[in-house]
Design a protein around this motif. Structure first.
Motif, mmCIF file in Angstrom:
data_model
loop_
_atom_site.group_PDB
_atom_site.id
_atom_site.type_symbol
_atom_site.label_atom_id
_atom_site.label_comp_id
_atom_site.label_asym_id
_atom_site.label_seq_id
_atom_site.Cartn_x
_atom_site.Cartn_y
_atom_site.Cartn_z
ATOM 1 N N UNK A 123 0.817 -1.211 0.000
ATOM 2 C CA UNK A 123 0.000 0.000 0.000
ATOM 3 C C UNK A 123 0.850 1.260 0.000
ATOM 4 N N UNK A 124 1.816 1.352 0.914
ATOM 5 C CA UNK A 124 2.662 2.560 1.005
ATOM 6 C C UNK A 124 3.497 2.742 -0.264
ATOM 7 N N UNK A 125 3.978 1.654 -0.813
ATOM 8 C CA UNK A 125 4.788 1.734 -2.031
ATOM 9 C C UNK A 125 3.951 2.280 -3.184
ATOM 10 N N UNK A 126 2.721 1.775 -3.339
ATOM 11 C CA UNK A 126 1.837 2.289 -4.393
ATOM 12 C C UNK A 126 1.488 3.750 -4.150
ATOM 13 N N UNK A 127 1.248 4.098 -2.898
ATOM 14 C CA UNK A 127 0.929 5.479 -2.550
ATOM 15 C C UNK A 127 2.114 6.396 -2.869
ATOM 16 N N UNK A 128 3.329 5.966 -2.572
ATOM 17 C CA UNK A 128 4.522 6.765 -2.864
ATOM 18 C C UNK A 128 4.698 6.940 -4.368
ATOM 19 N N UNK A 129 4.435 5.894 -5.141
ATOM 20 C CA UNK A 129 4.519 5.998 -6.605
ATOM 21 C C UNK A 129 3.509 7.021 -7.128
ATOM 22 N N UNK A 130 2.293 6.969 -6.611
ATOM 23 C CA UNK A 130 1.250 7.911 -7.028
ATOM 24 C C UNK A 130 1.648 9.339 -6.682
ATOM 25 N N UNK A 131 2.172 9.552 -5.468
ATOM 26 C CA UNK A 131 2.580 10.898 -5.058
ATOM 27 C C UNK A 131 3.771 11.407 -5.875
ATOM 28 N N UNK A 132 4.686 10.514 -6.213
ATOM 29 C CA UNK A 132 5.833 10.905 -7.031
ATOM 30 C C UNK A 132 5.376 11.342 -8.420
ATOM 31 N N UNK A 133 4.439 10.590 -9.003
ATOM 32 C CA UNK A 133 3.906 10.973 -10.322
ATOM 33 C C UNK A 133 3.159 12.298 -10.241
ATOM 34 N N UNK A 134 2.400 12.502 -9.165
ATOM 35 C CA UNK A 134 1.701 13.774 -8.961
ATOM 36 C C UNK A 134 2.707 14.916 -8.870
ATOM 37 N N UNK A 135 3.771 14.722 -8.118
ATOM 38 C CA UNK A 135 4.800 15.758 -7.963
ATOM 39 C C UNK A 135 5.421 16.107 -9.312
ATOM 40 N N UNK A 136 5.682 15.090 -10.131
ATOM 41 C CA UNK A 136 6.277 15.334 -11.442
ATOM 42 C C UNK A 136 5.331 16.118 -12.355
ATOM 43 N N UNK A 137 4.034 15.747 -12.333
ATOM 44 C CA UNK A 137 3.047 16.475 -13.146
ATOM 45 C C UNK A 137 2.913 17.925 -12.686
ATOM 46 N N UNK A 138 2.842 18.126 -11.378
ATOM 47 C CA UNK A 138 2.707 19.485 -10.859
ATOM 48 C C UNK A 138 3.958 20.317 -11.137
ATOM 49 N N UNK A 139 5.117 19.687 -11.074
ATOM 50 C CA UNK A 139 6.373 20.397 -11.346
ATOM 51 C C UNK A 139 6.396 20.923 -12.779
ATOM 52 N N UNK A 140 5.913 20.110 -13.715
ATOM 53 C CA UNK A 140 5.857 20.556 -15.118
ATOM 54 C C UNK A 140 4.936 21.759 -15.242
ATOM 55 N N UNK A 141 3.762 21.697 -14.601
ATOM 56 C CA UNK A 141 2.813 22.804 -14.654
ATOM 57 C C UNK A 141 3.354 24.073 -14.031
ATOM 58 N N UNK A 142 4.009 23.953 -12.884
ATOM 59 C CA UNK A 142 4.575 25.121 -12.202
ATOM 60 C C UNK A 142 5.714 25.711 -13.035
#
Length: 192
Positions: A123-142
């Motif tokens: 669960x935590x590993x999947x959650x960390x992967x999801x958060x990492x992908x979110x961070x990457x998407x938001x970084x591109x937008x910012x």
């Protein structure tokens, strides 16, 4: 009702408390119970493993536990066919297990500097992967817009995943703002 007494009673039932250090663990499937070693000589890893084995034996004897020591923390993985269900809604049950495991270690070892991470069924590993992908998407937008992006309040462990994901990013940086449960992340352009 005294909370310490309740915790002591609960821990005694799991074979952890000072009052019943020599209480045997319930038998694992296809094995016999062995007396507990002298708790004063147990390593934090052994204490955590014994606690989690006692806990999951009462929940689902088919689950298994592995604990490993890293430089940063004691990391436990609970696995088995139904392990993912133990995470609970939004990981709340998993969070509670982690808090109790930390409390047991702090009580047994007499120190609160031990970090404990528990994962169930990845669960935590999947959650960390999801958060990492979110961070990457938001970084591109910012980076494209040049405008900061503020996220909703989130637990420290989730903020840490995003901080680590963006630590080396050339165009953006992250910072935590706010207090307590309202603490949140802001992703800002690095060169503004």
């Amino acid at each position: 009702m005294d909370n310490r007494t309740n915790l002591d009673d609960y821990l005694a039932g799991l074979g952890i408390s000072d009052a019943e250090e020599s209480a045997p663990l319930p038998p694992a499937p296809d094995t016999t119970a062995a007396p507990l070693p002298d708790a004063a000589n147990e390593s934090p890893k052994a204490v955590l493993e014994r606690f989690l084995r006692g806990l999951i034996a009462r929940i689902d004897p088919e689950l298994s536990v592995t604990v490993r020591e890293t430089e940063e923390a004691l990391e436990a993985e609970i696995s088995g066919e139904n392990a993912a269900r133990l995470a609970g809604r939004d990981g709340r049950t998993l969070g509670a297990i982690e808090v109790i495991a930390y409390t047991v270690l702090a009580k047994q070892e007499g120190r609160g500097d031990l970090r404990v991470r528990v994962d169930v069924g990845g669960f935590r590993r999947r959650q960390a992967d999801t958060l990492t992908k979110l961070a990457e998407r938001l970084a591109i937008g910012v980076a494209k817009s040049g405008e900061p992006h503020e996220l909703q309040p989130m637990p420290a462990a989730e903020r840490r995943v995003i901080h680590i994901a963006l630590k080396e990013h050339p165009d953006v940086m992250s910072e935590s703002v706010g207090e307590g449960a309202a603490r949140r992340l802001i992703i800002r352009p690095r060169h503004s």
